[in-house]
Design a protein around this motif. Structure first.
Motif, PDB file in Angstrom:
ATOM      1  N   GLU A   1       0.911  -1.260   0.028  1.00 13.30           N
ATOM      2  CA  GLU A   1       0.159  -0.083   0.126  1.00 13.30           C
ATOM      3  C   GLU A   1       0.871   1.288  -0.066  1.00 13.30           C
ATOM      4  O   GLU A   1       0.656   2.150  -0.680  1.00 13.30           O
TER       5      GLU A   1
ATOM      6  N   SER B   1       3.948   1.532  -1.013  1.00 14.67           N
ATOM      7  CA  SER B   1       4.570   1.976  -2.524  1.00 14.67           C
ATOM      8  C   SER B   1       3.394   2.143  -3.445  1.00 14.67           C
ATOM      9  O   SER B   1       3.805   3.293  -4.271  1.00 14.67           O
ATOM     10  N   GLU B   2       2.184   1.766  -3.367  1.00 15.18           N
ATOM     11  CA  GLU B   2       1.274   2.084  -4.715  1.00 15.18           C
ATOM     12  C   GLU B   2       0.875   3.521  -4.255  1.00 15.18           C
ATOM     13  O   GLU B   2       0.596   4.424  -5.393  1.00 15.18           O
TER      14      GLU B   2
ATOM     15  N   ARG C   1       1.034   6.345  -7.326  1.00 12.63           N
ATOM     16  CA  ARG C   1      -0.211   7.229  -7.548  1.00 12.63           C
ATOM     17  C   ARG C   1       0.106   8.539  -7.409  1.00 12.63           C
ATOM     18  O   ARG C   1      -0.061   9.364  -8.522  1.00 12.63           O
TER      19      ARG C   1
ATOM     20  N   VAL D   1       8.763   4.528  -3.595  1.00 10.03           N
ATOM     21  CA  VAL D   1       7.994   3.617  -4.255  1.00 10.03           C
ATOM     22  C   VAL D   1       8.984   2.424  -4.286  1.00 10.03           C
ATOM     23  O   VAL D   1       8.647   1.121  -3.944  1.00 10.03           O
TER      24      VAL D   1
ATOM     25  N   TYR E   1      -7.973  -2.476  -0.366  1.00  7.46           N
ATOM     26  CA  TYR E   1      -7.311  -1.598   0.088  1.00  7.46           C
ATOM     27  C   TYR E   1      -7.669  -1.262   1.582  1.00  7.46           C
ATOM     28  O   TYR E   1      -8.957  -0.883   1.949  1.00  7.46           O
TER      29      TYR E   1
ATOM     30  N   ASP F   1      -5.276   8.575  -0.641  1.00  9.44           N
ATOM     31  CA  ASP F   1      -5.462   8.609  -2.144  1.00  9.44           C
ATOM     32  C   ASP F   1      -6.580   9.583  -2.616  1.00  9.44           C
ATOM     33  O   ASP F   1      -6.452  10.170  -3.833  1.00  9.44           O
TER      34      ASP F   1
END
Ligand SMILES: [Fe+2]
Ligand SMILES: [Fe+2]
Length: 219
Positions: free
Chosen positions: A50, A52-53, A57, A75, A106, A114
């Motif tokens: 999570e 890293s993503e 994003r 990342v 998630y 996000d």
């Protein structure tokens, strides 16, 4: 106030609230029920992918080059942590290759991060605050591993993962000093930091109530 004063105050407030994540009980960790290094490392895999993503994003939608590159490094670091943890799990007898830590979706902290669109909020929440949480949780997890007699996992966290998370936090501090220069930017940064800590506190309480987990490592 200047960004120096602001960051100092935000740090002090974060540290005060973080003490809630470090209750007295965690100083005397005890294995109970299903609580094992293997199960906690599986929670860690989810946190790392999570993290890293989330940074990935943001990287694609952050215009400032220095922040974009800081996110890029993060990342890679979080992906490296994932691999190290998966390798350690294999040594402990769990094959993580067929395991998808995102199978159930998630988590709420990822989903909140996000939604953040301004760079100052992202840096305040994702790096300065989330990584400060990681440092505290990893310290607790290292103690847990030592009490459980798992020196190798403890050493992996102490020598490799923990210094990276500390670096991510310090990077957040450097970027905030440059970005949190106006009352509006400071208000946005404080709000994002507060929500991040509240979500972490809530997740912690839920994990404690549901599975007795209070040592799950962060990222
Ligand atoms: Fe990190
Ligand atoms: Fe990490």
């Amino acid at each position: 106030m200047t960004s120096e004063q602001f960051v100092r105050e935000l740090d002090a407030l974060n540290q005060e609230l973080l003490r809630r994540l470090a209750p007295e009980a965690t100083l005397k960790p005890e294995v109970e029920g299903d609580l094992s290094v293997v199960n906690l490392l599986k929670v860690a895999l989810k946190n790392e992918v999570e993290a890293s993503e989330s940074a990935a994003r943001w990287m694609s939608t952050t215009p400032e080059i220095d922040v974009k590159l800081a996110l890029a490094r993060q990342v890679g670091d979080e992906a490296k942590h994932y691999r190290l943890i998966a390798d350690r799990l294999a040594e402990l007898g769990f094959d993580a290759r067929g395991f998808n830590p995102l199978a159930k979706g998630y988590g709420p902290l990822f989903q909140y991060l996000d939604t953040l669109t301004s760079t100052v909020e992202r840096v305040a929440a994702g790096q300065f605050t989330r990584e400060a949480i990681a440092v505290v949780k990893n310290r607790q997890f290292i103690e847990f591993c030592e009490h459980a007699g798992d020196r190798e996992t403890a050493a992996m966290y102490r020598d490799v993962i923990e210094p990276d998370e500390r670096y991510h936090h310090e990077l957040g501090r450097t970027l905030l000093l440059r970005l949190a220069t106006t009352p509006a930017a400071q208000a946005a940064a404080s709000g994002a930091a507060r929500t991040t800590l509240e979500l972490a506190d809530e997740l912690q309480k839920k994990a404690l109530a549901m599975a007795g987990i209070h040592h799950a490592p962060g990222c």
